[in-house]
Every structure is written in structure tokens, then in C-alpha cells.
Design an enzyme around this catalytic site. Structure first.
Site, PDB file in Angstrom:
ATOM      1  CG  ASP A  80      -2.069   0.966   1.120  1.00  0.00           C
ATOM      2  OD1 ASP A  80      -2.364   1.404  -0.012  1.00  0.00           O
ATOM      3  OD2 ASP A  80      -2.681   1.293   2.153  1.00  0.00           O
TER       4      ASP A  80
ATOM      5  NE  ARG B 234      -1.431   6.678   1.353  1.00  0.00           N
ATOM      6  CZ  ARG B 234      -1.577   5.772   2.305  1.00  0.00           C
ATOM      7  NH1 ARG B 234      -1.400   6.117   3.570  1.00  0.00           N
ATOM      8  NH2 ARG B 234      -1.901   4.537   2.006  1.00  0.00           N
TER       9      ARG B 234
ATOM     10  CG  HIS C 221      -0.454   2.425  -9.324  1.00  0.00           C
ATOM     11  ND1 HIS C 221      -0.653   2.038  -8.021  1.00  0.00           N
ATOM     12  CD2 HIS C 221      -1.521   3.207  -9.642  1.00  0.00           C
ATOM     13  CE1 HIS C 221      -1.796   2.554  -7.574  1.00  0.00           C
ATOM     14  NE2 HIS C 221      -2.338   3.275  -8.536  1.00  0.00           N
TER      15      HIS C 221
ATOM     16  CG  LEU D 108       9.015 -17.171  -3.930  1.00  0.00           C
ATOM     17  CD1 LEU D 108       8.947 -17.076  -2.406  1.00  0.00           C
ATOM     18  CD2 LEU D 108       9.364 -15.798  -4.520  1.00  0.00           C
TER      19      LEU D 108
HETATM   20  C1  IPE Z   1      -5.423  -2.699  -0.172  1.00  0.00           C
HETATM   21  O1  IPE Z   1      -5.078  -1.374  -0.335  1.00  0.00           O
HETATM   22  C2  IPE Z   1      -5.449  -3.409  -1.498  1.00  0.00           C
HETATM   23  C3  IPE Z   1      -4.151  -3.605  -2.149  1.00  0.00           C
HETATM   24  C4  IPE Z   1      -2.999  -3.268  -1.671  1.00  0.00           C
HETATM   25  C5  IPE Z   1      -4.217  -4.252  -3.426  1.00  0.00           C
HETATM   26  P1  IPE Z   1      -6.189  -0.228  -0.486  1.00  0.00           P
HETATM   27  O2  IPE Z   1      -5.451   1.045  -0.658  1.00  0.00           O
HETATM   28  O3  IPE Z   1      -7.164  -0.597  -1.544  1.00  0.00           O
HETATM   29  O4  IPE Z   1      -6.934  -0.320   0.916  1.00  0.00           O
HETATM   30  P2  IPE Z   1      -7.826   0.761   1.676  1.00  0.00           P
HETATM   31  O5  IPE Z   1      -8.853   1.250   0.699  1.00  0.00           O
HETATM   32  O6  IPE Z   1      -6.917   1.864   2.120  1.00  0.00           O
HETATM   33  O7  IPE Z   1      -8.407   0.001   2.839  1.00  0.00           O
HETATM   34  C1  IPE Z   2      -1.531   0.338  -3.440  1.00  0.00           C
HETATM   35  O1  IPE Z   2      -1.344   1.705  -3.430  1.00  0.00           O
HETATM   36  C2  IPE Z   2      -1.871  -0.193  -4.809  1.00  0.00           C
HETATM   37  C3  IPE Z   2      -3.245  -0.704  -4.915  1.00  0.00           C
HETATM   38  C4  IPE Z   2      -4.168  -0.666  -3.999  1.00  0.00           C
HETATM   39  C5  IPE Z   2      -3.619  -1.300  -6.176  1.00  0.00           C
HETATM   40  P1  IPE Z   2      -2.565   2.731  -3.393  1.00  0.00           P
HETATM   41  O2  IPE Z   2      -2.975   3.039  -4.792  1.00  0.00           O
HETATM   42  O3  IPE Z   2      -3.650   2.244  -2.515  1.00  0.00           O
HETATM   43  O4  IPE Z   2      -1.864   3.999  -2.757  1.00  0.00           O
HETATM   44  P2  IPE Z   2      -2.470   4.991  -1.694  1.00  0.00           P
HETATM   45  O5  IPE Z   2      -2.992   4.170  -0.560  1.00  0.00           O
HETATM   46  O6  IPE Z   2      -3.560   5.756  -2.386  1.00  0.00           O
HETATM   47  O7  IPE Z   2      -1.323   5.854  -1.295  1.00  0.00           O
HETATM   48 MG    MG Z   3      -4.067   2.432  -0.559  1.00  0.00          MG
END
Ligand code: IPE
Ligand code: IPE
Ligand code: MG
Length: 251
Positions: free
Chosen positions: A25, A29, A42, A136
């Protein structure tokens, strides 16, 4: 069947985890802090995936699960979903040969029926090509949501009962574990989440019954070997009890 330890196995988790699961995650940000579009966050996240797969291989971790796209992520704007789908396809196309050469066995968990045919074919090809590999095991959670997974397993078991192939009393925790997408895989020993969020976001709800959680403040694109080692050292300092008593108890 997932091998769930029993309460008699309370132990200090000094040894390496057998299964590490990661909620990757913070890509958005990470990008925002740099004044970049989320898509670049991403893209950098994919580099972190490559580093992490290599680190897990180097550390001889047998199972690594990565949460790449949740069933709830479909609620994001279409542009972002398109970026994420494109990255997933490109990752498979570009990295599959390397993964195979490095003896990585790829598995994909999540709802498969409703995803678009091209993605589905790529996933099936990847799993098939690497099926016999012995290094793995890389489990990619794609279009994954734990409630959906448990519901699909429950529905399948209900169908087995309705067809007379199972009795209601045959439905045990082991049988339900085996009916999940992760059937046959061990439960995660440690779940790492980056980005400072302390929630599970519909990930491996059943399988994490006794998993140790490590929350890191770093954003996913900055993750790599060192942070994996740091998370594992936090895990190793934990005492796992599985409902039993502390190891040092002499009572
Ligand atoms: C969880 O992250 C899903 C993945 C990392 C694929 P999100 O960014 O979607 O989760 P929330 O919305 O903050 O709970
Ligand atoms: C994780 O990063 C990737 C996915 C959920 C696919 P985010 O896209 O959720 O990044 P934040 O949480 O908005 O920073
Ligand atoms: Mg996120």
C-alpha cells in the site's frame, strides 16, 4: 488443507517465516509526495515487487503472497484501473520468463470467472508454465477479496452437500480451508502492510487467524530487501502462542 498450528505448539518465532504476505500500500501517496501522477507510483510499485520477489528468494522464504488488486479496487476511477490492469499484464509478459528461470512457482488467488478473457488467459498460462517449479511459491492476490473467497468456498461446499457428495457434518475448518483459493497452502506467518495504515482491507481474513502483523510507515515503492529483513526481525521477536501459554511458563 492449510496447516493451522494447534494450541500445543506455542513457540517463539525465532526461525524464518515460512509464508510472508504483504499488503502493498501507498503507491498513490508516494507519487503525490513527489508531485507525480498516481500511475507513476504504481509503476514504481512494480519495481518494488521485483525487488521483493528477489529478496524472498535470496532469504529462502518458501511462500510469498502479494495483494495486487482487491475486489474493492474496482471502485477507483477508470483511468487508474486501466493503469493497474496494464501494469499487471506487462509484469506477467516481461517477468514470466525470468520467474520461470528462477524456479518460481506462480499462483493467483481471487475471483477468476469475471475477469476479462485476456487477463484470465495470461494468468492461466503463467500458473501452468510454472506449476512444477520448486523454488519460491509466489501467490498473487488479484481481484481478491476474502469475503468473496469465503463465500465462494461456502457455496461450493453447499453444492457438494446438495448433490449428496458431502454431509453437513463433513464441513470442518480443514475442509473449508481446503475449499478456499489458498487450499493446500500454509497460512501466512507474518502479514506486512506498508504505508502506515493499520487495517486488513479484506485480505486473507480466514488465513490470518494466527498471523503476526507488522505495519510499516514506508510507502510500497520504497520497499525492498532491507525492509523485508526489518519486518522479519520484528516477526522473529514475537512470541506465538496459538491460544496456549507463554513458552517460558513452567506451570
Ligand atoms: C489494499 O489497499 C489493497 C491492495 C494493496 C491491493 P487499499 O489502498 O485498496 O486499501 P484501503 O482502501 O486503504 O483500505
Ligand atoms: C496500493 O497503493 C496499490 C493498490 C491498492 C492497487 P494505493 O494506490 O492504494 O496507494 P495509496 O494508498 O492511495 O497511497
Ligand atoms: Mg491504498
Amino acid at each position: 488443507m492449510a496447516d493451522t498450528p494447534t494450541s500445543s505448539e506455542a513457540t517463539l518465532s525465532e526461525s524464518m517465516p515460512r509464508h510472508v504476505a504483504i499488503i502493498m500500500d501507498g503507491n498513490g501517496r508516494w507519487a503525490a509526495e513527489r508531485g507525480l501522477p498516481r500511475a507513476l507510483g504504481h509503476r514504481s510499485g512494480v519495481e518494488a515487487v521485483r525487488r521483493t520477489v528477489k529478496a524472498a528468494t535470496d532469504l529462502k522464504i518458501p511462500y510469498l503472497t502479494l495483494y495486487s488488486f482487491s475486489s474493492e479496487n474496482w471502485s477507483r476511477p477508470k483511468d487508474e484501473i486501466d493503469d493497474l490492469m496494464g501494469l499487471m499484464k506487462r509484469f506477467i509478459r516481461r517477468d514470466l520468463a525470468d520467474l520461470h528461470q528462477n524456479n518460481v512457482r506462480v499462483k493467483v488467488i481471487g475471483e477468476r470467472e469475471t475477469i476479462e478473457p485476456e487477463m484470465r488467459a495470461l494468468i492461466e498460462e503463467t500458473c501452468e508454465l510454472t506449476r512444477e517449479n520448486t523454488g519460491l511459491t509466489l501467490i498473487i492476490a488479484f481481484n481478491y477479496g476474502a469475503r468473496g473467497e469465503i463465500t465462494r468456498a461456502a457455496r461450493w461446499l453447499a453444492e457438494e452437500v446438495a448433490a449428496g457428495r458431502l454431509a453437513p457434518g463433513d464441513i470442518t475448518p480443514e475442509r473449508l480451508s481446503g475449499a478456499l483459493d489458498t487450499g493446500g497452502l500454509p497460512d501466512p506467518d507474518v502479514l506486512i502492510r506498508t504505508s502506515g495504515e493499520c487495517r486488513i482491507s479484506n485480505f486473507l481474513l480466514w488465513q490470518c487467524a494466527y498471523t503476526e502483523f507488522v505495519f510499516l510507515d514506508a510507502y510500497w515503492p520504497d520497499f525492498g530487501h532491507e525492509m523485508l529483513v526489518e519486518a522479519i526481525s520484528q516477526y522473529k521477536a514475537r512470541e506465538r502462542r496459538f491460544g496456549g501459554l507463554p513458552c517460558l511458563s513452567t506451570a
